[in-house]
Design an enzyme around this catalytic site. Structure first.
Site, PDB file in Angstrom:
ATOM      1  CG  HIS A 101     -32.137  12.666   3.152  1.00  0.00           C
ATOM      2  ND1 HIS A 101     -33.387  13.035   3.598  1.00  0.00           N
ATOM      3  CD2 HIS A 101     -32.175  12.743   1.799  1.00  0.00           C
ATOM      4  CE1 HIS A 101     -34.151  13.325   2.560  1.00  0.00           C
ATOM      5  NE2 HIS A 101     -33.431  13.163   1.455  1.00  0.00           N
ATOM      6  CD  GLU A 102     -29.442  11.388  -0.702  1.00  0.00           C
ATOM      7  OE1 GLU A 102     -30.095  10.616  -1.427  1.00  0.00           O
ATOM      8  OE2 GLU A 102     -29.712  12.601  -0.599  1.00  0.00           O
ATOM      9  CG  HIS A 105     -34.026   8.739  -0.758  1.00  0.00           C
ATOM     10  ND1 HIS A 105     -35.374   9.015  -0.726  1.00  0.00           N
ATOM     11  CD2 HIS A 105     -33.395   9.943  -0.741  1.00  0.00           C
ATOM     12  CE1 HIS A 105     -35.563  10.324  -0.699  1.00  0.00           C
ATOM     13  NE2 HIS A 105     -34.373  10.907  -0.704  1.00  0.00           N
TER      14      HIS A 105
END
Length: 231
Positions: A101-102, A105
């Site tokens: 998920h990070e 980003h």
């Protein structure tokens, strides 16, 4: 009533509290459950994040350890992806989901995803505005001719609400990218995808809760203003 305890506040505060608690319990429960399940790949969160970044042609983002529980985040200012203690060295399904998920980003940043750029641009203004909003509204309520302070305070808090609304699609998009990246890189097996989705969906609920809480708080401020005018 305005200067000490406002019973109307409970009408907005109790739902906001319950929404926040529900979201936190859900994400912690999902993370705790899937933190106990080792991934077939055996990759740690840090290794998975690096694999995803490199697979997308991103070589200038550092992956670092950060203390705390679920303190994971990507800092676009310095191009640093920070993973918490339960993710950085863990090879669990939950760790892979959070790390991916990070990394999502970081991919957004690399590809100049417009919603991320808008959210990043708003951060300084929102940080100042969210701290000044209530004091300005309170000052306006204390003085007979304080409408200008109230209006400025409401406007500043509206920006904070807008920030939470913009954050939601950014986070959902990062989770969608995470699933795709993990599958494309062969980091997770088909049987593990459901677990990763449950962790990411639970995490997304915290952002939905943040939107709901911000809107409820704005409605409370507006109710204060309306009751002042009615008086």
């Amino acid at each position: 009533m305005f200067y000490y305890f406002d019973p109307v506040y409970l009408f907005f505060a109790i739902p906001a509290f319950l929404i926040s608690i529900f979201a936190q319990i859900r994400v912690q429960s999902a993370f705790a459950k899937y933190s106990k399940i080792r991934s077939f790949s055996g990759l740690t969160g840090a290794e998975a994040a690096k694999s995803i970044l490199w697979a997308n042609g991103i070589y200038d983002v550092k992956v670092e350890y950060v203390p705390g529980l679920l303190t994971d985040h990507y800092d676009p200012r310095f191009k640093i992806l920070r993973l918490s203690s339960g993710v950085f060295n863990s090879n669990s399904i939950a760790a892979l989901g959070v790390a991916a998920h990070e990394a999502g980003h970081a991919i957004q940043h690399y590809e100049k995803y417009p919603w991320l750029a808008l959210r990043s641009a708003m951060v300084p203004v929102v940080n100042i505005g969210s701290n000044l909003a209530f004091p300005l509204i309170l000052i306006g309520l204390l003085f007979k001719n304080g409408d200008i302070f109230i209006n400025i305070g409401i406007l500043l808090f509206c920006l904070a609400v807008l920030f939470t609304l913009i954050t939601l699609p950014v986070e959902l998009n990062a989770s969608r990218r995470a699933i795709q990246a993990l599958k494309m890189a062969g980091v997770i097996m088909p049987s593990e995808e459901q677990g990763v989705r449950k962790v990411l969906n639970a995490a997304a609920m915290t952002y939905v809760a943040a939107v709901a809480v911000a809107i409820l708080q704005l409605l409370y401020y507006l109710s204060l203003v309306q009751r002042r005018r009615d008086d």
